[in-house]
Design a protein around this motif. Structure first.
Motif, PDB file in Angstrom:
ATOM      1  N   ASN A 121      45.279  33.473  37.719  1.00  0.00           N
ATOM      2  CA  ASN A 121      43.846  33.753  37.677  1.00  0.00           C
ATOM      3  C   ASN A 121      43.491  34.163  36.249  1.00  0.00           C
ATOM      4  O   ASN A 121      44.047  35.136  35.727  1.00  0.00           O
ATOM      5  N   SER A 163      45.200  48.475  36.273  1.00  0.00           N
ATOM      6  CA  SER A 163      46.314  47.705  36.822  1.00  0.00           C
ATOM      7  C   SER A 163      47.001  46.835  35.781  1.00  0.00           C
ATOM      8  O   SER A 163      48.039  46.232  36.066  1.00  0.00           O
ATOM      9  N   ARG A 164      46.453  46.764  34.564  1.00  0.00           N
ATOM     10  CA  ARG A 164      47.099  46.000  33.504  1.00  0.00           C
ATOM     11  C   ARG A 164      48.350  46.740  33.054  1.00  0.00           C
ATOM     12  O   ARG A 164      48.355  47.960  32.875  1.00  0.00           O
ATOM     13  N   TYR A 186      46.915  48.049  41.588  1.00  0.00           N
ATOM     14  CA  TYR A 186      47.103  46.591  41.620  1.00  0.00           C
ATOM     15  C   TYR A 186      46.726  46.048  42.999  1.00  0.00           C
ATOM     16  O   TYR A 186      45.999  45.051  43.122  1.00  0.00           O
ATOM     17  N   TYR A 243      36.470  33.834  37.874  1.00  0.00           N
ATOM     18  CA  TYR A 243      37.832  33.455  37.530  1.00  0.00           C
ATOM     19  C   TYR A 243      37.999  31.945  37.548  1.00  0.00           C
ATOM     20  O   TYR A 243      37.373  31.235  38.349  1.00  0.00           O
ATOM     21  N   SER A 268      42.813  46.354  43.448  1.00  0.00           N
ATOM     22  CA  SER A 268      41.839  45.791  42.521  1.00  0.00           C
ATOM     23  C   SER A 268      42.067  44.340  42.113  1.00  0.00           C
ATOM     24  O   SER A 268      41.106  43.652  41.730  1.00  0.00           O
ATOM     25  N   ARG A 269      43.301  43.851  42.167  1.00  0.00           N
ATOM     26  CA  ARG A 269      43.542  42.493  41.683  1.00  0.00           C
ATOM     27  C   ARG A 269      42.930  41.465  42.632  1.00  0.00           C
ATOM     28  O   ARG A 269      42.939  41.647  43.856  1.00  0.00           O
ATOM     29  N   LYS A 312      49.214  39.114  46.891  1.00  0.00           N
ATOM     30  CA  LYS A 312      47.902  38.486  46.736  1.00  0.00           C
ATOM     31  C   LYS A 312      47.920  37.007  47.127  1.00  0.00           C
ATOM     32  O   LYS A 312      46.995  36.519  47.776  1.00  0.00           O
ATOM     33  N   LEU A 355      40.820  47.813  38.124  1.00  0.00           N
ATOM     34  CA  LEU A 355      41.296  46.520  37.641  1.00  0.00           C
ATOM     35  C   LEU A 355      41.875  46.654  36.237  1.00  0.00           C
ATOM     36  O   LEU A 355      42.928  46.087  35.924  1.00  0.00           O
ATOM     37  N   GLN A 402      50.743  34.558  38.903  1.00  0.00           N
ATOM     38  CA  GLN A 402      50.489  35.620  37.919  1.00  0.00           C
ATOM     39  C   GLN A 402      51.797  36.296  37.503  1.00  0.00           C
ATOM     40  O   GLN A 402      51.832  37.484  37.220  1.00  0.00           O
ATOM     41  N   GLN A 420      34.993  37.567  41.981  1.00  0.00           N
ATOM     42  CA  GLN A 420      35.419  38.834  42.562  1.00  0.00           C
ATOM     43  C   GLN A 420      34.290  39.852  42.419  1.00  0.00           C
ATOM     44  O   GLN A 420      33.889  40.200  41.304  1.00  0.00           O
TER      45      GLN A 420
END
Length: 298
Positions: free
Chosen positions: A142, A202-203, A25, A239, A28-29, A57, A199, A113, A189
């Protein structure tokens, strides 16, 4: 389906699964456009509580703008990354439903987020409690811009349903906030193949997948990247940064909740002992939970 409508146990499992992928996270976020942060909280230095701050972030932008930030998150694994990047920021391991701050002590409460994970009725009451008169709630997400073909295909691979939640209506229907303003910002990004893999990893729902299913998904993501990669710089993921803000409604006398009433008195005592030249924010450890602090910004 919005995260808040999933069965409670499954939702809690997904929310806490971020602890398993905190490294991915953090790496990559995407961050947030500085223009979005300015719109959300303004440019005049003020007191801000960030709920669900994660690995920081948005925190970075808030600090750049000179705000006095208390960053909170229920997962220490996420806050560890935030503190590594911003060692001077004050943090508290706490959920949005139990904000460690005194009543009417904060200019802005922001969630990036994260708001979709909250228990909305409880969290919104807490947010309204800690906001000063004319204080503001600010929410931001985002969202991938799926007008781009490869991004639509990525969403199809991930199997993510569209989020059609009317967040303005959620705020208005609580009866705690006034007119909701909205704004959208764009940013991109840059991603190489490994970046896109992380990325996806990271979900929250990917983190709890069966290892074989996770591997199949990542191989498909690699194939998608290869199909659209046209040069050494990789791909640009576009995004749309969706922003919402609203002013808290005038309220009568608000009683301190049980989780902060005693701490409020302790914070005021420390503030009074420091005198008028003391710091504007005081952290007071909770006797029962050393990870919890109460912040009195007044």
């Amino acid at each position: 389906m919005d995260s808040s409508s999933r069965p409670g146990a499954a939702r809690d499992q997904q929310r806490t699964s971020f602890a398993l992928v905190a490294d991915e996270y953090a790496r990559s976020r995407p961050g947030y456009p500085v223009e979005a942060a300015r719109w959300l909280v303004g440019t005049r230095p003020s007191s801000v509580i960030e709920l669900g701050a994660g690995t920081g972030k948005l925190t970075a932008r808030l600090l750049e703008l000179g705000h006095d930030v208390l960053a909170t998150d229920p997962l220490q694994e996420m806050l560890d990354h935030l503190v590594e990047q911003h060692p001077d920021v004050r943090v508290a391991q706490a959920p949005a439903e139990q904000i460690p701050a005194a009543t009417r002590s904060v200019d802005t409460v922001v969630a990036a987020q994260a708001f979709h994970w909250f228990d909305h009725p409880v969290a919104l009451k807490e947010i309204a409690r800690v906001l000063k008169p004319e204080g503001r709630i600010a929410l931001v997400w985002n969202q991938r811009d799926e007008r781009v073909p490869w991004v639509r295909k990525l969403t199809a691979l991930l199997g993510e349903p569209p989020d059609d939640t009317d967040w303005a209506e959620v705020l208005i229907s609580s009866g705690l906030f006034g007119y909701v303003e909205t704004e959208t910002f764009r940013h991109w990004q840059p991603l190489r193949k490994q970046d896109l893999r992380e990325l996806v990893l990271s979900r929250s729902y990917v983190a709890v997948m069966d290892p074989m299913a996770q591997d199949r998904l990542l191989r498909k993501v690699d194939e998608l990247f290869d199909a659209y990669d046209r040069g050494p710089d990789g791909l640009l993921l576009p995004y749309l940064t969706r922003c919402f803000r609203a002013v808290v409604r005038p309220r009568g006398i608000i009683e301190e909740p049980e989780h902060s009433r005693d701490l409020t008195e302790a914070a005021r005592a420390v503030r009074d002992a420091q005198g008028p030249d003391g710091p504007s924010a005081t952290a007071v450890p909770h006797e029962d939970d050393p990870a919890t602090t109460l912040i009195d910004f007044r």
